[in-house]
Design a protein around this motif. Sequence first.
Motif, short mmCIF file in Angstrom:
data_model
loop_
_atom_site.label_atom_id
_atom_site.label_comp_id
_atom_site.label_asym_id
_atom_site.label_seq_id
_atom_site.Cartn_x
_atom_site.Cartn_y
_atom_site.Cartn_z
N LEU A 168 -26.41 22.42 51.17
CA LEU A 168 -27.14 21.28 50.64
C LEU A 168 -26.84 20.06 51.50
O LEU A 168 -25.68 19.69 51.67
CB LEU A 168 -26.73 21.01 49.18
N LEU A 169 -27.87 19.44 52.03
CA LEU A 169 -27.68 18.27 52.89
C LEU A 169 -27.54 17.02 52.03
O LEU A 169 -28.37 16.74 51.18
CB LEU A 169 -28.87 18.11 53.83
N PHE A 170 -26.46 16.29 52.26
CA PHE A 170 -26.23 15.05 51.52
C PHE A 170 -26.92 13.92 52.25
O PHE A 170 -26.65 13.66 53.41
CB PHE A 170 -24.73 14.77 51.41
N GLY A 171 -27.83 13.23 51.55
CA GLY A 171 -28.55 12.13 52.17
C GLY A 171 -27.67 10.89 52.31
O GLY A 171 -26.86 10.58 51.44
N GLY A 172 -27.83 10.16 53.40
CA GLY A 172 -27.12 8.90 53.58
C GLY A 172 -25.68 9.07 54.03
O GLY A 172 -25.31 10.08 54.63
N ASP A 173 -24.87 8.08 53.70
CA ASP A 173 -23.46 8.03 54.10
C ASP A 173 -22.60 8.30 52.86
O ASP A 173 -22.35 7.40 52.07
CB ASP A 173 -23.14 6.66 54.69
N PRO A 174 -22.14 9.53 52.67
CA PRO A 174 -21.44 9.87 51.42
C PRO A 174 -20.05 9.26 51.34
O PRO A 174 -19.33 9.15 52.33
CB PRO A 174 -21.36 11.40 51.46
N VAL A 175 -19.69 8.84 50.12
CA VAL A 175 -18.36 8.33 49.86
C VAL A 175 -17.81 9.07 48.64
O VAL A 175 -18.54 9.35 47.69
CB VAL A 175 -18.38 6.80 49.61
N ASN A 176 -16.53 9.42 48.69
CA ASN A 176 -15.89 10.16 47.61
C ASN A 176 -15.09 9.22 46.72
O ASN A 176 -14.34 8.37 47.21
CB ASN A 176 -14.94 11.22 48.19
N LEU A 177 -15.24 9.38 45.42
CA LEU A 177 -14.58 8.51 44.45
C LEU A 177 -13.74 9.36 43.50
O LEU A 177 -14.25 10.30 42.89
CB LEU A 177 -15.63 7.72 43.65
N ARG A 178 -12.48 9.02 43.38
CA ARG A 178 -11.59 9.73 42.47
C ARG A 178 -11.65 9.06 41.10
O ARG A 178 -11.18 7.93 40.93
CB ARG A 178 -10.16 9.70 43.01
N VAL A 179 -12.21 9.74 40.13
CA VAL A 179 -12.36 9.17 38.79
C VAL A 179 -11.05 9.27 38.02
O VAL A 179 -10.64 8.33 37.35
CB VAL A 179 -13.50 9.87 38.03
N GLY A 180 -10.39 10.40 38.11
CA GLY A 180 -9.12 10.55 37.41
C GLY A 180 -8.79 11.99 37.12
O GLY A 180 -9.54 12.91 37.48
N SER A 181 -7.67 12.20 36.46
CA SER A 181 -7.25 13.55 36.11
C SER A 181 -6.49 13.52 34.79
O SER A 181 -5.93 12.49 34.40
CB SER A 181 -6.36 14.14 37.20
N VAL A 182 -6.51 14.66 34.11
CA VAL A 182 -5.78 14.83 32.86
C VAL A 182 -5.02 16.15 32.96
O VAL A 182 -5.61 17.18 33.29
CB VAL A 182 -6.72 14.85 31.64
N SER A 183 -3.73 16.10 32.68
CA SER A 183 -2.90 17.29 32.80
C SER A 183 -2.17 17.55 31.49
O SER A 183 -1.57 16.64 30.91
CB SER A 183 -1.88 17.11 33.93
N THR A 184 -2.26 18.79 31.01
CA THR A 184 -1.46 19.23 29.87
C THR A 184 -0.52 20.32 30.36
O THR A 184 -0.48 20.63 31.55
CB THR A 184 -2.35 19.78 28.74
N ASP A 185 0.21 20.92 29.43
CA ASP A 185 1.09 22.03 29.83
C ASP A 185 0.31 23.29 30.17
O ASP A 185 0.89 24.26 30.67
CB ASP A 185 2.07 22.35 28.70
N PHE A 186 -1.02 23.28 29.91
CA PHE A 186 -1.81 24.49 30.09
C PHE A 186 -3.00 24.31 31.02
O PHE A 186 -3.49 25.28 31.59
CB PHE A 186 -2.31 24.99 28.72
N HIS A 187 -3.50 23.09 31.16
CA HIS A 187 -4.70 22.84 31.97
C HIS A 187 -4.51 21.58 32.82
O HIS A 187 -3.80 20.65 32.43
CB HIS A 187 -5.94 22.64 31.09
N LEU A 188 -5.21 21.57 33.96
CA LEU A 188 -5.36 20.37 34.77
C LEU A 188 -6.84 20.18 35.04
O LEU A 188 -7.52 21.10 35.50
CB LEU A 188 -4.61 20.50 36.09
N MET A 189 -7.35 19.00 34.72
CA MET A 189 -8.76 18.67 34.95
C MET A 189 -8.84 17.44 35.84
O MET A 189 -8.24 16.42 35.54
CB MET A 189 -9.47 18.41 33.63
N LYS A 190 -9.55 17.57 36.96
CA LYS A 190 -9.76 16.45 37.87
C LYS A 190 -11.25 16.17 37.99
O LYS A 190 -12.06 17.11 38.03
CB LYS A 190 -9.19 16.76 39.26
N VAL A 191 -11.60 14.91 38.07
CA VAL A 191 -13.01 14.52 38.19
C VAL A 191 -13.18 13.66 39.43
O VAL A 191 -12.45 12.68 39.64
CB VAL A 191 -13.48 13.73 36.95
#
Length: 281
Positions: A182-205
């Motif tokens: 998939l071709l990304f149009g323009g000049d892409p920039v990556n943004l780290r929204v955040g993460s949530v970690s428990t003893d069982f799961h890690l979720m990053k956005v």
Amino acid sequence: LFPEIITTEQQSLVLVKRLLAISVSCITYMRGLFPESSYGTRYLDDLCLKILREDKSCLGSLQIVKWIQGCFDALEKQYVSVFFTFLNGTLTELYQFKFKYKNKVPQMDISSNQTEFVTGLCSKDVKQASRRLLRTLYLLMQNLRPLPNDITLTMKLLYYNDVTPEDYQPPGFKEDTGSGDLLFGGDPVNLRVGSVSTDFHLMKVKVTTDKKRLRKADSNLIQKNGPTEISHQGLDCEEEEEEESTKINLLNLAFSQEEVIGPEKKRKVSEPEKLLLNCRK
């Protein structure tokens, strides 16, 4: 809205499911995809959350709800990580929800001679991280320029091959038969929204968008040397390895390892059975 305590795997699963559903709802609401009737209202402290519901008058929002339910099935089985994308000929915006599953190891309580799970993360800290992630996502959505009118929405489910059965497909999804490029149009920039970690799961956005579409953003969110190439290998990489990826304009969502380990090891990917997005505001 979230479990009061998060000390078991089931409570952790409920948390990450709700975070995924609320995050996707936030994105669709703030990007103006569906009418007000497609959302219910909940509050997290002083933050008003709009959450997708099954609105039979809007086929598009109904389809997104079914996608989320399919993701829940894969999350329960600990198979999946999720990409949520807007397309307009080229890739316009990419939302990456990365899930990691932790193997909780029983530890011995010497004083009582009992083997039990020892909780390492405070439920209060987990809920604070959840609130912070949602607030950051809402703030980011407010600072993105409007989407084009002829936008298409899709969701890709990428799997951990070592645990996912070859014939597995969650409800509402089918095997991805596209080329994956998939071709990304323009000049892409990556943004780290955040993460949530428990003893069982890690979720990053993370969010990837064209730099010109971003009105303003907290400099702490921007991955200056972050990856714009998203490949199947990324699911099994550590964060440090991802940070070293080269920035390019081509997103390879179906990266093939055929040259190295044969076609049978190609990363498993699912796509929605139907693409419906005809309820723009």
